[in-house]
Design a protein around this motif. Sequence first.
Motif, mmCIF file in Angstrom:
data_model
loop_
_atom_site.group_PDB
_atom_site.id
_atom_site.type_symbol
_atom_site.label_atom_id
_atom_site.label_comp_id
_atom_site.label_asym_id
_atom_site.label_seq_id
_atom_site.Cartn_x
_atom_site.Cartn_y
_atom_site.Cartn_z
ATOM 1 N N VAL A 58 0.839 -1.203 0.000
ATOM 2 C CA VAL A 58 0.000 0.000 0.000
ATOM 3 C C VAL A 58 0.869 1.245 0.000
ATOM 4 O O VAL A 58 0.618 2.202 -0.736
ATOM 5 N N TYR A 59 1.933 1.243 0.822
ATOM 6 C CA TYR A 59 2.840 2.386 0.887
ATOM 7 C C TYR A 59 3.535 2.595 -0.458
ATOM 8 O O TYR A 59 3.647 3.739 -0.941
ATOM 9 N N VAL A 60 4.028 1.521 -1.079
ATOM 10 C CA VAL A 60 4.730 1.635 -2.354
ATOM 11 C C VAL A 60 3.799 2.182 -3.429
ATOM 12 O O VAL A 60 4.176 3.049 -4.232
ATOM 13 N N LEU A 61 2.559 1.695 -3.450
ATOM 14 C CA LEU A 61 1.585 2.186 -4.421
ATOM 15 C C LEU A 61 1.292 3.664 -4.193
ATOM 16 O O LEU A 61 1.257 4.459 -5.152
ATOM 17 N N GLU A 62 1.109 4.056 -2.943
ATOM 18 C CA GLU A 62 0.822 5.456 -2.641
ATOM 19 C C GLU A 62 1.990 6.357 -3.028
ATOM 20 O O GLU A 62 1.791 7.473 -3.507
ATOM 21 N N ARG A 63 3.224 5.859 -2.815
ATOM 22 C CA ARG A 63 4.393 6.663 -3.175
ATOM 23 C C ARG A 63 4.457 6.880 -4.681
ATOM 24 O O ARG A 63 4.731 7.997 -5.144
ATOM 25 N N ALA A 64 4.196 5.831 -5.462
ATOM 26 C CA ALA A 64 4.203 5.978 -6.917
ATOM 27 C C ALA A 64 3.110 6.940 -7.366
ATOM 28 O O ALA A 64 3.339 7.800 -8.231
ATOM 29 N N GLN A 65 1.938 6.818 -6.783
ATOM 30 C CA GLN A 65 0.840 7.713 -7.151
ATOM 31 C C GLN A 65 1.170 9.156 -6.777
ATOM 32 O O GLN A 65 0.853 10.083 -7.520
ATOM 33 N N ARG A 66 1.831 9.340 -5.621
ATOM 34 C CA ARG A 66 2.224 10.684 -5.197
ATOM 35 C C ARG A 66 3.220 11.280 -6.192
ATOM 36 O O ARG A 66 3.121 12.449 -6.569
ATOM 37 N N GLU A 67 4.196 10.479 -6.610
ATOM 38 C CA GLU A 67 5.208 10.968 -7.538
ATOM 39 C C GLU A 67 4.577 11.454 -8.828
ATOM 40 O O GLU A 67 4.884 12.548 -9.317
ATOM 41 N N VAL A 68 3.674 10.652 -9.384
ATOM 42 C CA VAL A 68 3.046 11.015 -10.651
ATOM 43 C C VAL A 68 2.106 12.202 -10.474
ATOM 44 O O VAL A 68 2.050 13.103 -11.322
ATOM 45 N N GLU A 69 1.383 12.229 -9.366
ATOM 46 C CA GLU A 69 0.478 13.348 -9.109
ATOM 47 C C GLU A 69 1.244 14.663 -9.021
ATOM 48 O O GLU A 69 0.841 15.686 -9.586
ATOM 49 N N VAL A 70 2.371 14.651 -8.309
ATOM 50 C CA VAL A 70 3.169 15.871 -8.177
ATOM 51 C C VAL A 70 3.695 16.311 -9.540
ATOM 52 O O VAL A 70 3.600 17.487 -9.917
ATOM 53 N N LEU A 71 4.256 15.384 -10.308
ATOM 54 C CA LEU A 71 4.825 15.734 -11.611
ATOM 55 C C LEU A 71 3.756 16.239 -12.572
ATOM 56 O O LEU A 71 4.022 17.120 -13.395
ATOM 57 N N ALA A 72 2.546 15.682 -12.473
ATOM 58 C CA ALA A 72 1.469 16.129 -13.357
ATOM 59 C C ALA A 72 0.994 17.533 -13.014
ATOM 60 O O ALA A 72 0.458 18.246 -13.868
ATOM 61 N N THR A 73 1.217 17.937 -11.770
ATOM 62 C CA THR A 73 0.748 19.246 -11.310
ATOM 63 C C THR A 73 1.734 20.353 -11.645
ATOM 64 O O THR A 73 1.349 21.486 -11.920
ATOM 65 N N ILE A 74 3.023 20.030 -11.628
ATOM 66 C CA ILE A 74 4.070 21.045 -11.796
ATOM 67 C C ILE A 74 4.398 21.239 -13.272
ATOM 68 O O ILE A 74 4.645 20.285 -14.000
ATOM 69 N N ASP A 75 4.394 22.493 -13.693
ATOM 70 C CA ASP A 75 4.711 22.837 -15.080
ATOM 71 C C ASP A 75 5.974 23.685 -15.088
ATOM 72 O O ASP A 75 5.927 24.901 -14.917
ATOM 73 N N SER A 76 7.114 23.037 -15.253
ATOM 74 C CA SER A 76 8.390 23.739 -15.276
ATOM 75 C C SER A 76 9.357 22.983 -16.165
ATOM 76 O O SER A 76 9.456 21.751 -16.069
ATOM 77 N N PRO A 77 10.096 23.681 -17.028
ATOM 78 C CA PRO A 77 11.100 22.991 -17.850
ATOM 79 C C PRO A 77 12.264 22.458 -17.027
ATOM 80 O O PRO A 77 13.095 21.730 -17.573
ATOM 81 N N ARG A 78 12.338 22.799 -15.741
ATOM 82 C CA ARG A 78 13.389 22.287 -14.869
ATOM 83 C C ARG A 78 12.937 21.064 -14.076
ATOM 84 O O ARG A 78 13.689 20.546 -13.248
ATOM 85 N N VAL A 79 11.715 20.589 -14.329
ATOM 86 C CA VAL A 79 11.188 19.406 -13.642
ATOM 87 C C VAL A 79 10.743 18.409 -14.704
ATOM 88 O O VAL A 79 10.053 18.772 -15.658
ATOM 89 N N VAL A 80 11.141 17.154 -14.549
ATOM 90 C CA VAL A 80 10.779 16.140 -15.530
ATOM 91 C C VAL A 80 9.257 16.057 -15.665
ATOM 92 O O VAL A 80 8.522 16.153 -14.688
#
Length: 293
Positions: A58-80
């Motif tokens: 559950v923790y591993v799944l939540e961490r992956a979802q958190r990573e993708v959620e954060v990246l989808a929210t941030i719009d910067s050419p300095r962030v993947v």
Amino acid sequence: MSTQIPLGEVTAALASSLSVTALEPLTQGGQKYVFKGKLESAEAAVKVVLLPDGPDSVYVLERAQREVEVLATIDSPRVVRVLSEVVEIDFGSGVQAVAWVEEWLDGSDVSKNLAQPWDYARCARLVVNIGEALSAFHELEVVHRDLSPANVRELSDGSFSLMDPGLARHLAKTALTGLFQPGTPGHRSPEHVPGGDIQPVSDIFALGILAFLALTGAHPIDPSGAEDDYYRRLREYDSPRIETLRPDIPASLRDVINRCLQRQPARRFLDGQELIEELQGHKQDFGPYFIDA
């Protein structure tokens, strides 16, 4: 990939679930695997994380979802940039994983580029570029919490991008405090000490560590030995001033690094935006490394 899962089965599952093609295995770290592939006609990175048995999944799944959620929210050419949602994959035989697609970044992680001390210009570019990335995180009240060399990419054009916010904390959505504070040894702030409260100012300290390490080949606070001793040093020791080891660097970079590494949070730049404003005030030294330069 894994002795339990034939590579052909993995690539077939990824192709079916994420519509990626031309997959090539690149790296493995723990339960995380990275492939290079194509999404439509563009090169892409495909990340796969095996889910452990038991409640830790559950923790591993939540961490992956958190990573993708954060990246989808941030719009910067300095962030993947993330190019897909997280998908769950069942390989059979009780082996499950999550996977997603990110933009392909050329170059290499900073962890592979620290064999020799850096010159001023390279370090200045690192501070500006990752400062811009942190500004994008902090504007959305997100703290990266694991600003280590493995999570920073030096691209072939000499610029830097921030990756892997799997341990990120969204200040407005979570109340994550307590004894455990994640991060990579050697790249933690005093607020990473158990019971601490990690804030944007903690990412600033971690950026100071990266710059100090790049210029000197040493950590400002020694992470070796027992973890309790490391935490004590973080709480009680002041970082050495960068000019004691690199007297040749310009005063502007010296002052920025020394301020980032202040043990007391209130003496640092409070977030990425305040750091960027300081850097923009020294255009002669830092101006060429900004996005709009």
